[in-house]
Design an enzyme around this catalytic site. Structure first.
Site, PDB file in Angstrom:
ATOM      1  N   GLY A 237       9.766 -42.037   6.185  1.00 17.24           N
ATOM      2  CA  GLY A 237       8.706 -41.257   6.809  1.00 17.24           C
ATOM      3  C   GLY A 237       8.142 -40.094   6.014  1.00 17.24           C
ATOM      4  O   GLY A 237       7.105 -39.544   6.379  1.00 17.24           O
ATOM      5  N   PRO A 272      13.165 -44.629   2.606  1.00 21.45           N
ATOM      6  CA  PRO A 272      11.826 -44.227   2.167  1.00 21.45           C
ATOM      7  C   PRO A 272      11.022 -45.420   1.668  1.00 21.45           C
ATOM      8  O   PRO A 272      11.579 -46.364   1.119  1.00 21.45           O
ATOM      9  CB  PRO A 272      12.115 -43.267   1.009  1.00 21.45           C
ATOM     10  CG  PRO A 272      13.428 -43.724   0.468  1.00 21.45           C
ATOM     11  CD  PRO A 272      14.212 -44.246   1.651  1.00 21.45           C
ATOM     12  N   GLY A 273       9.742 -45.370   1.885  1.00 28.90           N
ATOM     13  CA  GLY A 273       8.859 -46.401   1.349  1.00 28.90           C
ATOM     14  C   GLY A 273       7.729 -45.737   0.604  1.00 28.90           C
ATOM     15  O   GLY A 273       7.677 -45.685  -0.623  1.00 28.90           O
ATOM     16  N   ARG A 310      -6.150 -49.358   4.694  1.00 23.67           N
ATOM     17  CA  ARG A 310      -5.770 -48.049   5.247  1.00 23.67           C
ATOM     18  C   ARG A 310      -6.958 -47.193   5.699  1.00 23.67           C
ATOM     19  O   ARG A 310      -6.918 -46.611   6.777  1.00 23.67           O
ATOM     20  CB  ARG A 310      -4.873 -47.282   4.262  1.00 23.67           C
ATOM     21  CG  ARG A 310      -3.591 -48.030   3.877  1.00 23.67           C
ATOM     22  CD  ARG A 310      -2.555 -47.143   3.219  1.00 23.67           C
ATOM     23  NE  ARG A 310      -2.022 -46.181   4.150  1.00 23.67           N
ATOM     24  CZ  ARG A 310      -2.345 -44.915   4.182  1.00 23.67           C
ATOM     25  NH1 ARG A 310      -3.175 -44.422   3.294  1.00 23.67           N
ATOM     26  NH2 ARG A 310      -1.820 -44.120   5.082  1.00 23.67           N
ATOM     27  N   TYR A 314      -6.649 -46.513   9.618  1.00 25.72           N
ATOM     28  CA  TYR A 314      -6.120 -45.183   9.996  1.00 25.72           C
ATOM     29  C   TYR A 314      -7.077 -44.050   9.616  1.00 25.72           C
ATOM     30  O   TYR A 314      -6.689 -42.889   9.618  1.00 25.72           O
ATOM     31  CB  TYR A 314      -4.796 -44.895   9.281  1.00 25.72           C
ATOM     32  CG  TYR A 314      -3.817 -46.035   9.239  1.00 25.72           C
ATOM     33  CD1 TYR A 314      -3.159 -46.468  10.385  1.00 25.72           C
ATOM     34  CD2 TYR A 314      -3.541 -46.683   8.034  1.00 25.72           C
ATOM     35  CE1 TYR A 314      -2.263 -47.511  10.328  1.00 25.72           C
ATOM     36  CE2 TYR A 314      -2.631 -47.730   7.979  1.00 25.72           C
ATOM     37  CZ  TYR A 314      -2.004 -48.140   9.128  1.00 25.72           C
ATOM     38  OH  TYR A 314      -1.102 -49.173   9.079  1.00 25.72           O
ATOM     39  N   CYS A 340     -18.120 -57.993   5.738  1.00 22.07           N
ATOM     40  CA  CYS A 340     -19.145 -57.868   6.775  1.00 22.07           C
ATOM     41  C   CYS A 340     -18.648 -57.070   7.966  1.00 22.07           C
ATOM     42  O   CYS A 340     -18.493 -57.626   9.071  1.00 22.07           O
ATOM     43  CB  CYS A 340     -19.578 -59.253   7.222  1.00 22.07           C
ATOM     44  SG  CYS A 340     -20.318 -60.134   5.875  1.00 22.07           S
ATOM     45  N   GLU A 341     -18.318 -55.825   7.769  1.00 22.82           N
ATOM     46  CA  GLU A 341     -17.910 -54.931   8.857  1.00 22.82           C
ATOM     47  C   GLU A 341     -18.265 -53.504   8.451  1.00 22.82           C
ATOM     48  O   GLU A 341     -18.056 -53.128   7.290  1.00 22.82           O
ATOM     49  CB  GLU A 341     -16.381 -54.985   9.080  1.00 22.82           C
ATOM     50  CG  GLU A 341     -15.875 -56.354   9.406  1.00 22.82           C
ATOM     51  CD  GLU A 341     -14.713 -56.346  10.380  1.00 22.82           C
ATOM     52  OE1 GLU A 341     -14.507 -55.351  11.080  1.00 22.82           O
ATOM     53  OE2 GLU A 341     -14.021 -57.378  10.414  1.00 22.82           O
ATOM     54  N   TYR A 369       1.593 -49.675   1.193  1.00 26.66           N
ATOM     55  CA  TYR A 369       0.796 -50.290   2.255  1.00 26.66           C
ATOM     56  C   TYR A 369      -0.609 -50.655   1.754  1.00 26.66           C
ATOM     57  O   TYR A 369      -1.573 -50.601   2.502  1.00 26.66           O
ATOM     58  CB  TYR A 369       0.720 -49.371   3.484  1.00 26.66           C
ATOM     59  CG  TYR A 369       2.071 -48.894   3.979  1.00 26.66           C
ATOM     60  CD1 TYR A 369       2.927 -49.793   4.615  1.00 26.66           C
ATOM     61  CD2 TYR A 369       2.505 -47.585   3.786  1.00 26.66           C
ATOM     62  CE1 TYR A 369       4.177 -49.372   5.065  1.00 26.66           C
ATOM     63  CE2 TYR A 369       3.751 -47.163   4.225  1.00 26.66           C
ATOM     64  CZ  TYR A 369       4.589 -48.057   4.868  1.00 26.66           C
ATOM     65  OH  TYR A 369       5.805 -47.646   5.299  1.00 26.66           O
TER      66      TYR A 369
HETATM   67  N1  LLP Z   1      11.998 -47.474   8.176  1.00 25.83           N
HETATM   68  C1  LLP Z   1      11.395 -48.074   9.211  1.00 25.83           C
HETATM   69  C2  LLP Z   1      12.211 -48.629  10.298  1.00 25.83           C
HETATM   70  C3  LLP Z   1       9.997 -48.175   9.233  1.00 25.83           C
HETATM   71  O1  LLP Z   1       9.402 -48.765  10.258  1.00 25.83           O
HETATM   72  C4  LLP Z   1       9.239 -47.655   8.167  1.00 25.83           C
HETATM   73  C5  LLP Z   1       7.769 -47.750   8.163  1.00 25.83           C
HETATM   74  C6  LLP Z   1       9.913 -47.044   7.091  1.00 25.83           C
HETATM   75  C7  LLP Z   1      11.310 -46.971   7.144  1.00 25.83           C
HETATM   76  C8  LLP Z   1       9.218 -46.488   5.891  1.00 25.83           C
HETATM   77  O2  LLP Z   1       8.418 -45.407   6.198  1.00 25.83           O
HETATM   78  P1  LLP Z   1       7.717 -44.566   5.015  1.00 25.83           P
HETATM   79  O3  LLP Z   1       8.797 -43.874   4.214  1.00 25.83           O
HETATM   80  O4  LLP Z   1       6.946 -45.498   4.181  1.00 25.83           O
HETATM   81  O5  LLP Z   1       6.842 -43.611   5.737  1.00 25.83           O
HETATM   82  N2  LLP Z   1       0.969 -48.995   7.306  1.00 25.83           N
HETATM   83  C9  LLP Z   1       1.062 -47.577   7.602  1.00 25.83           C
HETATM   84  C10 LLP Z   1       2.510 -47.116   7.641  1.00 25.83           C
HETATM   85  C11 LLP Z   1       3.385 -47.925   8.566  1.00 25.83           C
HETATM   86  C12 LLP Z   1       4.815 -47.481   8.569  1.00 25.83           C
HETATM   87  C13 LLP Z   1       5.695 -48.505   9.179  1.00 25.83           C
HETATM   88  N3  LLP Z   1       7.091 -48.211   9.129  1.00 25.83           N
HETATM   89  C14 LLP Z   1       0.239 -46.810   6.592  1.00 25.83           C
HETATM   90  O6  LLP Z   1      -0.405 -47.423   5.733  1.00 25.83           O
HETATM   91  O7  LLP Z   1       0.166 -45.576   6.656  1.00 25.83           O
END
Ligand code: LLP
Length: 410
Positions: A237, A272-273, A310, A314, A340-341, A369
């Site tokens: 997150g 983390p992602g 994105r 969002y 086309c949007e 993402y």
């Molecule tokens: N763990 C779980 C259970 C999750 O559902 C997620 C993301 C993460 C970890 C990783 O979160 P991060 O560190 O990346 O914030 N598509 C959206 C974000 C969707 C997040 C989904 N879950 C965007 O482009 O902002």
């Protein structure tokens, strides 16, 4: 790792326009060294504790990126059977794979059990029953954590809030103890931990700390009930700086606040992602046409919402910059794609110099993402991906073809 040298924008030591010449654009480009640096900062922050950094592979699931992270010692946070498959293929040890998601199918549960992943993050009572039954049939025991919804509201886009009351995620906070007491009775279930993930692109430390404090309360009551947990999974997150005026806390700042809440003898998992791959990847797009309509200036690029959804989904902000410096006058411009949007935009009302047809622009911080959420909408083949390491640029995904569009059709 992005920098102008004279008039050209470089990623590491490779000129972006050279990548476009060699592989064509639009194209996703990643900096290996930025990725490694981001991961290492998590690893360093965890050094005094036992635990795992599990990369949330929904963020970017390219096999080369996953392989690289597996080699650096990452675990993986997965959310489908397909992601588990990709991670196993990329060389992640199954004992480092965790699996969350509100809708795990029987096939996915079976697949995860057969491959002996570290644990399921269970999100409902019915899912617990399903895992127990399937494990029984396979004559194995399933390691589980419950994903607890701590009812903490982080300040982020409503689509990516997950820890708030009323969202579909996790076991509601007030049911947490009941869930563990039920799980304790299940023959084929082994309770190993607790999980929470409150949302994404969070730039404030306070909600992470609040969620940790609430989870700690559950752990304390569980211990009174004779249930001891080995792992505390704090989710992912942590946000990144999409805009120049944003300030993201470091992994160390977030993690030390969280460690302060818990006892030292626990094992920690972080997922983390975005903060690992987000600022390591960018979308290089080709300018097709320019036009003025209704008093507005438009720059039409070859990259559309199917390549990077994105902004459309969002209203996310990605900085946009020409890859060649110019002294041309700046004009308020909408950067749009060919789909086309009307929602197909990369950026609106941006002050950009007049960019020539055929030139390139960079849509920055699109490593997370971006490619992983892309689709073939409007029958547009998926984009290629390139990984840059120093002065080398290597193709890590080929440009898809028209034939690929028909794959699997009967
Ligand atoms: N763990 C779980 C259970 C999750 O559902 C997620 C993301 C993460 C970890 C990783 O979160 P991060 O560190 O990346 O914030 N598509 C959206 C974000 C969707 C997040 C989904 N879950 C965007 O482009 O902002």
């Amino acid at each position: 790792m992005l920098r102008f040298r004279r008039n050209d924008l470089y990623i590491e030591r490779v000129k972006l326009s050279d990548i476009a010449k060699r592989y064509g654009a639009s194209i996703y480009i990643y900096s290996k060294n930025q990725l490694v640096k981001n991961f290492e900062s998590y690893k360093r922050a965890l050094v005094l504790r036992d635990g795992l950094i599990c990369f949330a592979c929904k963020t970017n699931s390219n096999g080369t990126i996953l392989k690289l992270l597996a080699k650096l010692g990452a675990g993986a946070d997965t959310t489908s059977g397909g992601e588990i498959y990709r991670c196993l293929k990329a060389g992640f040890n199954p004992s480092r794979i965790v699996y969350a998601g509100v809708g795990k199918t029987a096939e996915e549960i079976k697949y995860a059990l057969k491959n002996k992943i570290l644990m399921f993050n269970v999100e409902s009572f019915e899912e617990l029953d399903a895992i127990d039954k399937i494990a029984g049939k396979l004559k194995v025991r399933a390691n589980i954590s419950f994903r607890i919804n701590p009812h903490v509201d982080p300040d982020t886009h409503s689509h990516i809030v997950t820890g708030k009351k009323g969202t579909k995620f996790g076991i509601p906070y007030e049911d947490a103890i009941k869930a563990y007491l039920i799980a304790k009775q299940k023959k084929n279930i082994v309770i190993v931990g607790i999980h929470s993930h409150i949302g994404s692109q969070i730039l404030d430390i306070a909600p992470f700390k609040l969620a940790a404090q609430k989870i700690k309360k559950i752990i304390d009551s569980l211990e009174k009930n004779g249930i001891k947990l080995e792992y505390i999974n704090c989710g992912g997150g942590l946000g990144i700086e999409y805009k120049r005026d944003q300030k993201a806390p470091s992994p160390k700042q977030i993690m030390s606040e969280i460690f302060g809440v818990f006892d030292k003898n626990k094992k920690f998992i972080f997922e983390p992602g975005r903060s690992i791959i987000g600022n390591a990847g960018h979308l290089l797009a080709r300018v097709l046409y320019r036009k003025v309509s209704g008093g507005k200036s438009f720059l039409i690029t070859d990259a559309g919402m199917n390549d990077l959804i994105r902004p459309a989904l969002y209203e996310a902000y990605h900085e946009i910059t020409p890859v060649k410096k110019t002294n041309a006058k700046k004009v308020k411009t909408d950067v749009v794609g060919p789909i086309c949007e009307s929602g197909d935009f990369m950026g609106r009302d941006r002050m950009l110099p007049v960019i020539e047809q055929g030139d390139y622009i960079l849509i920055t911080c699109a490593g997370a993402y971006g490619a992983s959420m892309s689709s073939q909408y409007n029958s547009r083949p998926l984009l290629p991906e390139v990984l840059v390491d120093g002065n080398k640029a290597v193709l890590i995904r080929k440009r898809a073809t028209y034939e690929d569009l028909l794959l699997n059709e009967i």
